[in-house]
Enzyme design. Structure first.
Site, PDB file in Angstrom:
ATOM      1  N   ASP A 111       8.646   5.323  -0.554  1.00 52.47           N
ATOM      2  CA  ASP A 111       9.165   5.411   0.806  1.00 52.47           C
ATOM      3  C   ASP A 111       8.296   6.332   1.664  1.00 52.47           C
ATOM      4  OD1 ASP A 111      10.747   5.417   3.055  1.00 52.47           O
ATOM      5  OD2 ASP A 111      12.282   6.745   2.209  1.00 52.47           O
ATOM      6  N   SER A 118      18.689   7.947   5.170  1.00 48.53           N
ATOM      7  CA  SER A 118      17.781   8.077   6.297  1.00 48.53           C
ATOM      8  C   SER A 118      18.346   9.079   7.319  1.00 48.53           C
ATOM      9  CB  SER A 118      17.530   6.690   6.901  1.00 48.53           C
ATOM     10  OG  SER A 118      16.316   6.653   7.589  1.00 48.53           O
ATOM     11  N   HIS A 165      13.019   3.018   0.436  1.00 47.98           N
ATOM     12  CA  HIS A 165      13.950   3.747   1.308  1.00 47.98           C
ATOM     13  C   HIS A 165      15.398   3.633   0.798  1.00 47.98           C
ATOM     14  CE1 HIS A 165      14.412   6.009   4.926  1.00 47.98           C
ATOM     15  NE2 HIS A 165      15.052   5.091   5.614  1.00 47.98           N
TER      16      HIS A 165
END
Length: 462
Positions: free
Chosen positions: A398, A139, A423
């Site tokens: 995601d 991320s 994710h």
């Protein structure tokens, strides 16, 4: 110790407060937390695997990134998880860290410099001077891994950037993409599911439009709210809280239950759709679907609108507590998250968050004016062709994926797409429930990383 039988030791590094201004704090320092494990290290020769910590407590990332330890065992690596300044226990000014002007030292550039200094000094201390360094991140942490390879290729040999939205956060792309892709996850379970969500939100809007006390009480009981909504802003807040629940389930749509950013059951999107489609009371269905997220840790007797979800400069949610303040500030300065839902390309109520909205909010909340375009200029945006040794991995489930790099840009800028992944699933440890696509992705990542390390050793020999 961080966790029972943990391979990690918690340590603190004496870090420079301000890497770029010699006047502001002189050479003042703060204590930056990191977790280190030499359990699998071939002393003095094995590579260094360095996780570039992101917006949270570093032990949460260490607990949810088992792949890095599994890879360290294969490749004889030293593993370090470094905590990002202003998060977790790494607060440069303690509880004053979020006051102005002290919060000003929270920038992407300072964080990268922290990691560069930490890697360099720890390698010296551990007599690991010739050990190649690979950075890992998921991320925002994946964005930082990319940036480390761009800014400090003298220190970092390669980067695995999992689910790193380096394009959307730099203002490259469509503001409708994120919530469109959240919607697509529910649509993929069944078109009836996203239709039911859309209809439920519509019912809530219609009800709220009627106003008056009986309506407020009806909404309060339908959603088990602690207080009846008394103003349009309360309905806006309820919409945000509900939209955020669907976002979370889409991001964390793993094939087994997880304890990351709260507790999540296996296949939460499918579970949410089952609840949305279980009967005709759409508002109750909407409430119980949101409860998958908000009731996961401690059962609540009622939902407190403003405590469970805090609206901020990130429309996908900043989380709660001190870490959410730090992320809000970053979203108000360098990280651009002007995502909107519009009820046309997505199933959510129209909620815009334009550059003007962002400017207004950030000036009010933090006394800062964002600089759109700065992140793109500073970290190259989509003009990455002169970089090398970066893996961009993304999962098709995601909603962040299409804000990242989905196609390989060269033989050393490799995109790996994981059809059944949410994710950064690939950073998680191996699990019996893993889809074949993530097993393959991890194998490919392992081979590429081993190749980079070998090439670096060959380079050192000559």
């Amino acid at each position: 110790p961080v966790m029972k039988d943990s391979p990690f030791t918690e340590k603190f590094f004496t870090q420079t407060l301000d890497h770029f201004n010699f006047n502001s704090f002189g050479n003042g320092t703060f204590c930056q937390r990191y977790l280190i494990s030499d359990k699998f290290w071939q002393n003095g020769s094995g590579p260094v695997f360095f996780y570039t910590g992101n917006e949270g407590d570093i032990s949460d990332f260490a607990l949810n990134s088992g792949f890095i330890l599994e890879l360290a065992e294969q490749q004889g690596a030293l593993v370090i998880f470094a905590e990002h300044r202003y998060y977790g226990a790494s607060l440069p000014f303690g509880k004053d860290s979020f006051s102005r002007p002290l919060v000003g030292l929270l920038t992407v550039e300072q964080a990268l410099a922290d990691y560069a200094v930490m890697i360099t000094e720890l390698k010296q201390q551990l007599q690991a001077d010739n050990c190649p360094v690979i950075v890992f991140g998921g991320s925002y942490g994946g964005m930082l891994s990319v940036y480390m390879r761009l800014k400090y290729p003298n220190i970092v040999t390669g980067a695995l950037a999992a689910s790193a939205p380096i394009l959307s956060t730099a203002g490259v792309g469509d503001p409708r993409q994120f919530f469109r892709d959240v919607t697509a996850d529910y649509e993929a379970v069944s078109p009836q599911c996203s239709a039911a969500v859309r209809a439920a939100f519509q019912q809530l809007q219609d009800l709220a439009a009627r106003q008056g006390e009986p309506v407020c009480v009806r909404i309060q009981s339908a959603f088990a709210l602690c207080q009846p909504p008394s103003a349009p802003r309360d309905i806006h807040q309820l919409n945000g809280l509900l939209r955020n629940a669907f976002t979370f389930m889409a991001m964390l749509d793993y094939p087994y239950s997880t304890h990351f950013m709260g507790n999540m059951p296996a296949h939460p999107v499918k579970m949410g759709c089952d609840i949305m489609l279980r009967g005709p009371d759409l508002l109750a269905n909407l409430r119980d679907t949101a409860a998958i997220v908000y009731n996961s840790s401690t059962p609540l007797s009622c939902f407190d609108l403003y405590n469970l979800y805090v609206e901020c400069a990130d429309p996908t949610g900043c989380g709660l507590g001190p870490n959410s303040l730090a992320w809000d500030y970053q979203a108000c300065t360098e990280v651009e998250l002007c995502f909107e839902s519009n009820n046309v390309t997505d199933m959510f109520p129209p909620m815009s968050f334009s550059q003007a909205d962002r400017r207004r909010y950030c000036s009010e909340r933090w006394g800062v004016t964002p600089r759109p375009g700065w992140l793109r200029l500073q970290f190259w945006g989509d003009a990455l062709s002169s970089a090398s040794n970066i893996i961009f991995s993304n999962g098709d489930l995601d909603p962040w994926a299409n804000g990242g790099v989905r196609r390989s840009l060269s033989s050393s800028l490799i995109a790996i797409n994981i059809p059944e992944g949410a994710h950064h699933l690939d950073l998680r440890g191996a699990n019996d429930e893993d889809p074949e696509s993530v097993v393959r992705a991890r194998k490919q990542e392992a081979e590429l990383i081993a190749g980079w390390i070998q090439a670096e050793r060959n380079r050192q020999k000559h």
